[in-house]
Design a protein around this motif. Structure first.
Motif, PDB file in Angstrom:
ATOM      1  N   GLN A 110      43.000  26.244   7.417  1.00 14.20           N
ATOM      2  CA  GLN A 110      42.869  25.880   8.826  1.00 14.20           C
ATOM      3  C   GLN A 110      42.823  27.087   9.755  1.00 14.20           C
ATOM      4  O   GLN A 110      42.458  26.944  10.926  1.00 14.20           O
ATOM      5  N   GLY A 111      43.189  28.258   9.265  1.00 13.97           N
ATOM      6  CA  GLY A 111      43.178  29.473  10.050  1.00 13.97           C
ATOM      7  C   GLY A 111      44.536  29.810  10.638  1.00 13.97           C
ATOM      8  O   GLY A 111      45.348  28.930  10.921  1.00 13.97           O
ATOM      9  N   THR A 112      44.777  31.104  10.818  1.00  9.70           N
ATOM     10  CA  THR A 112      45.983  31.585  11.474  1.00  9.70           C
ATOM     11  C   THR A 112      45.597  32.732  12.404  1.00  9.70           C
ATOM     12  O   THR A 112      44.827  33.611  12.033  1.00  9.70           O
ATOM     13  N   GLN A 113      46.107  32.708  13.630  1.00 10.49           N
ATOM     14  CA  GLN A 113      45.697  33.662  14.655  1.00 10.49           C
ATOM     15  C   GLN A 113      46.443  34.979  14.517  1.00 10.49           C
ATOM     16  O   GLN A 113      47.672  35.004  14.365  1.00 10.49           O
ATOM     17  N   VAL A 114      45.695  36.081  14.590  1.00  8.30           N
ATOM     18  CA  VAL A 114      46.259  37.427  14.623  1.00  8.30           C
ATOM     19  C   VAL A 114      45.817  38.090  15.918  1.00  8.30           C
ATOM     20  O   VAL A 114      44.622  38.173  16.200  1.00  8.30           O
TER      21      VAL A 114
END
Length: 118
Positions: A110-114
């Motif tokens: 689902q994605g993870t924000q950096v």
């Protein structure tokens, strides 16, 4: 068949480090990390296949390390010396052996924000 869930994203200052994790279900062959910044195309940055050495995009080579714990069925991305241009949504992906382009991968997290501040 393979399902993926990323974690470990966050906000850091330039020069800092983060480690992303991707928990997988199902038997994995080729796995990779991609990132996408607003208005930009999805970029493949690191890949690892069973029985082969990892490969990296030039933009992250020497700073990022991809690894896989087969016993835990978990993929990792260690990110060191982070730069503001590393700011993006990061995704893990799975596909057939030898997958490299985004279109090769059939399963996505689902994605993870950096976010890296200057």
């Amino acid at each position: 068949q393979v399902q993926l869930v990323e974690s470990g994203g966050g906000s850091v200052q330039a020069g800092g480090s983060l480690r992303l994790s991707c928990a997988a279900t199902g038997y994995t062959y080729s796995m990779g990390w991609f990132r996408q910044a607003p208005g930009k195309e999805r970029e493949g940055i690191a890949f690892i296949d069973r029985g082969r050495s990892p490969t990296y995009a030039d933009s992250v080579k020497g700073r990022f390390t991809i690894s896989k714990d087969n016993a835990k069925n978990t993929l990792y991305l260690q990110m060191n010396s982070l730069k503001p241009e590393d700011t993006a949504m990061y995704y893990c992906a799975h596909g057939p052996y030898g997958s490299r382009s985004a279109s090769d991968f059939g399963s996505w997290g689902q994605g993870t924000q950096v976010t890296v501040s200057s």
